[in-house]
Enzyme design. Structure first.
Site, PDB file in Angstrom:
ATOM      1  N   GLU A  72      26.302  17.784 -26.549  1.00  0.00           N
ATOM      2  CA  GLU A  72      27.244  18.320 -27.526  1.00  0.00           C
ATOM      3  C   GLU A  72      28.220  17.200 -27.834  1.00  0.00           C
ATOM      4  O   GLU A  72      28.451  16.325 -27.012  1.00  0.00           O
ATOM      5  CB  GLU A  72      27.922  19.568 -26.968  1.00  0.00           C
ATOM      6  CG  GLU A  72      29.249  19.365 -26.312  1.00  0.00           C
ATOM      7  CD  GLU A  72      29.184  18.560 -25.029  1.00  0.00           C
ATOM      8  OE1 GLU A  72      30.005  17.641 -24.921  1.00  0.00           O
ATOM      9  OE2 GLU A  72      28.350  18.830 -24.152  1.00  0.00           O
TER      10      GLU A  72
ATOM     11  N   LYS B  37      30.552   4.407 -23.365  1.00  0.00           N
ATOM     12  CA  LYS B  37      29.741   5.627 -23.207  1.00  0.00           C
ATOM     13  C   LYS B  37      28.278   5.336 -22.907  1.00  0.00           C
ATOM     14  O   LYS B  37      27.605   6.097 -22.228  1.00  0.00           O
ATOM     15  CB  LYS B  37      29.852   6.500 -24.458  1.00  0.00           C
ATOM     16  CG  LYS B  37      31.185   7.211 -24.574  1.00  0.00           C
ATOM     17  CD  LYS B  37      31.120   8.323 -25.603  1.00  0.00           C
ATOM     18  CE  LYS B  37      32.354   9.200 -25.536  1.00  0.00           C
ATOM     19  NZ  LYS B  37      33.562   8.506 -26.078  1.00  0.00           N
TER      20      LYS B  37
ATOM     21  N   SER C 270      38.067   0.354 -24.026  1.00  0.00           N
ATOM     22  CA  SER C 270      36.876   1.196 -23.865  1.00  0.00           C
ATOM     23  C   SER C 270      35.926   1.131 -25.054  1.00  0.00           C
ATOM     24  O   SER C 270      34.732   1.369 -24.913  1.00  0.00           O
ATOM     25  CB  SER C 270      37.305   2.650 -23.629  1.00  0.00           C
ATOM     26  OG  SER C 270      38.239   3.055 -24.607  1.00  0.00           O
TER      27      SER C 270
HETATM   28  C1  LIG Z   1      34.907   8.871 -25.749  1.00  0.00           C
HETATM   29  C2  LIG Z   1      35.819   7.732 -25.676  1.00  0.00           C
HETATM   30  C3  LIG Z   1      36.937   7.724 -24.817  1.00  0.00           C
HETATM   31  C4  LIG Z   1      37.360   8.903 -23.992  1.00  0.00           C
HETATM   32  O1  LIG Z   1      36.493   9.279 -22.993  1.00  0.00           O
HETATM   33  P1  LIG Z   1      36.744   8.980 -21.436  1.00  0.00           P
HETATM   34  O2  LIG Z   1      35.717   9.803 -20.773  1.00  0.00           O
HETATM   35  O3  LIG Z   1      38.137   9.377 -21.094  1.00  0.00           O
HETATM   36  O4  LIG Z   1      36.544   7.536 -21.244  1.00  0.00           O
HETATM   37  C5  LIG Z   1      37.707   6.581 -24.756  1.00  0.00           C
HETATM   38  N1  LIG Z   1      37.429   5.507 -25.504  1.00  0.00           N
HETATM   39  C6  LIG Z   1      36.388   5.468 -26.355  1.00  0.00           C
HETATM   40  C7  LIG Z   1      36.143   4.248 -27.154  1.00  0.00           C
HETATM   41  C8  LIG Z   1      35.542   6.580 -26.467  1.00  0.00           C
HETATM   42  O5  LIG Z   1      34.511   6.535 -27.322  1.00  0.00           O
END
Ligand SMILES: *Cc1c(COP(=O)(O)O)cnc(C)c1O
Length: 406
Positions: free
Chosen positions: A116, A94, A387
């Site tokens: 938000e 993010k 992610s």
């Molecule tokens: C917020 C988040 C997601 C989901 O958001 P995407 O916009 O689909 O990437 C996925 N993995 C993590 C670790 C997150 O914090």
């Protein structure tokens, strides 16, 4: 086929029938101002240099592309590589679009950023970059989410952000979005609304896909260095779709690479099953317009957004980015889903085999890799996007593992 990489960032913000800018009249000039600033900055070497510097020295990029040797052996098929976005500052991908939008806001002379947040992760990343860039920060949270996510409220406040619990409506993310939009309409001059995924009205999907595309760009160099070739499969989880777009974007025109986006199957996706509760939009959702854009949404028979469920807060969302909807429609990407129980098994397996705690969101991608890898020859290569890291899931996990923390 057209040049998809370019098309996905096109200036109209339409992707086939998806995307667009379905917002109240009063928001149009604000979106136009943002759009103009974005496309200008994207061409500006100074902006790019500043962003590259923050990616490298603040967030710790490039993040590693790590060969999961033990997991590969265990599953006995394709070679598995993990793009470790969890090693970013703040623990997830993010920060990539937060830094990008933060710099952009500064350039536009905005003194204040609003956001938000549902689970708090996006709020936290936003509060972080506001502290770093010296911008005032207000984060809206539904009052229910506020209570559920107190540790994140604590951290946001330490970073200097004002966190406001929204008491209207169902007191969840949707209500926080509405309140944030009202704020933006009443403060159009000095405020930037930092949206946290590839959703929302144009230019947000294009802008965030662009800021996230650094992930796939790095992967291309790293995988060639480590294996001498491009990967055969890319796998990522999909909430709004930003980490998936980030991994996929650079490879969209490499036609032999298969891409799989994994949604939250939750407790089950079959409508007539008692346990049915999920966020798998491509399984049971349909096309619609909501929250400023046209895409795939989970809806009831009157077209109202349905409430969703996932073990991972980041995938618990009823819409998906319009670029993803388009790529699915033209069959450039495939989608699948993972159930909560599969996600927990995936989480455990990565920890035991590789000594890495993946976020529960990312564990959806791992669950797919666990199904896919054994069906492929040993010379095939899978890259999945981790992610985020798993520390943030302490409270959910301790409950699942029956461990009393207090
Ligand atoms: C917020 C988040 C997601 C989901 O958001 P995407 O916009 O689909 O990437 C996925 N993995 C993590 C670790 C997150 O914090």
């Amino acid at each position: 086929m057209k040049n998809l990489k370019k098309y996905i960032l096109n200036k109209s913000g339409h992707f086939g029938k998806y995307g667009g800018r379905y917002v109240p009249e009063m928001l149009i000039p604000i979106m136009e101002e943002l759009e103009e600033a974005f496309y200008e900055s994207k061409k500006d070497p100074l902006f790019k240099k500043e962003l590259a510097n923050l990616y490298k020295n603040y967030s710790g990029r490039p993040t590693p592309l790590y060969f999961c040797e033990n997991l590969t052996k265990k599953l006995g098929g394709a070679k598995i590589f993990m793009k470790n976005e969890g090693l970013n500052h703040t623990g997830a991908h993010k920060i990539n679009h937060c830094l990008g939008q933060g710099l952009l806001a500064k350039r536009m002379g905005k003194k204040r950023i609003i956001a938000e947040t549902g689970a708090g992760q996006h709020g936290l990343a936003t509060a972080t970059i506001c502290a770093k860039l010296g911008i005032l920060c207000t984060v809206y949270m539904g009052a229910k989410d506020y209570k559920r996510q107190l540790p994140n409220v604590f951290w946001m406040e330490r970073l200097g952000a004002e966190v406001i619990a929204v008491e209207t409506g169902g007191q969840i993310l949707r209500d926080a979005i509405n309140t944030a939009l009202k704020d933006l309409i009443s403060n159009p001059e000095g405020t930037h609304y930092l949206l946290g995924t590839v959703c929302g009205p144009h230019p947000y999907p294009v802008m965030n896909a662009y800021f996230q595309s650094i992930v796939g760009k790095e992967v291309r160099k790293q995988i060639i260095k480590q294996t001498g070739k491009l990967p055969d499969y890319l796998v990522a989880c999909m909430g709004g779709g930003s980490n998936a777009m980030g991994l996929f974007h650079d490879f969209l025109d490499d036609k032999n690479i298969k891409m799989i986006g994994v949604e939250a199957g939750g407790k089950g996706i079959h409508e007539n099953d008692k346990k049915c509760d999920h966020a798998a939009r491509f399984q049971t959702g349909k096309t619609g317009v909501a929250e400023g854009f046209k895409s795939y949404f989970l809806q009831d028979k009157d077209g109202q957004l349905k409430s969703t469920y996932s073990i991972s807060a980041g995938l618990d969302y009823s819409g998906i980015g319009p670029q993803i909807a388009y790529l699915k429609e033209i069959n450039r990407i495939e989608t699948s889903y993972a159930l909560d129980e599969e996600v927990l098994e995936a989480y455990k397996l990565l920890a035991k085999e590789e000594g890495i705690f993946a976020a529960l969101e990312s564990s959806h991608a791992i669950a797919e890799v666990i199904k896919l890898a054994p069906t492929l020859q040993k010379d095939k290569v899978i890259v999945f996007n981790c992610s985020g890291r798993g520390d943030k899931d302490l409270f959910i996990l301790s409950e699942k593992f029956n461990f009393n923390l207090s």
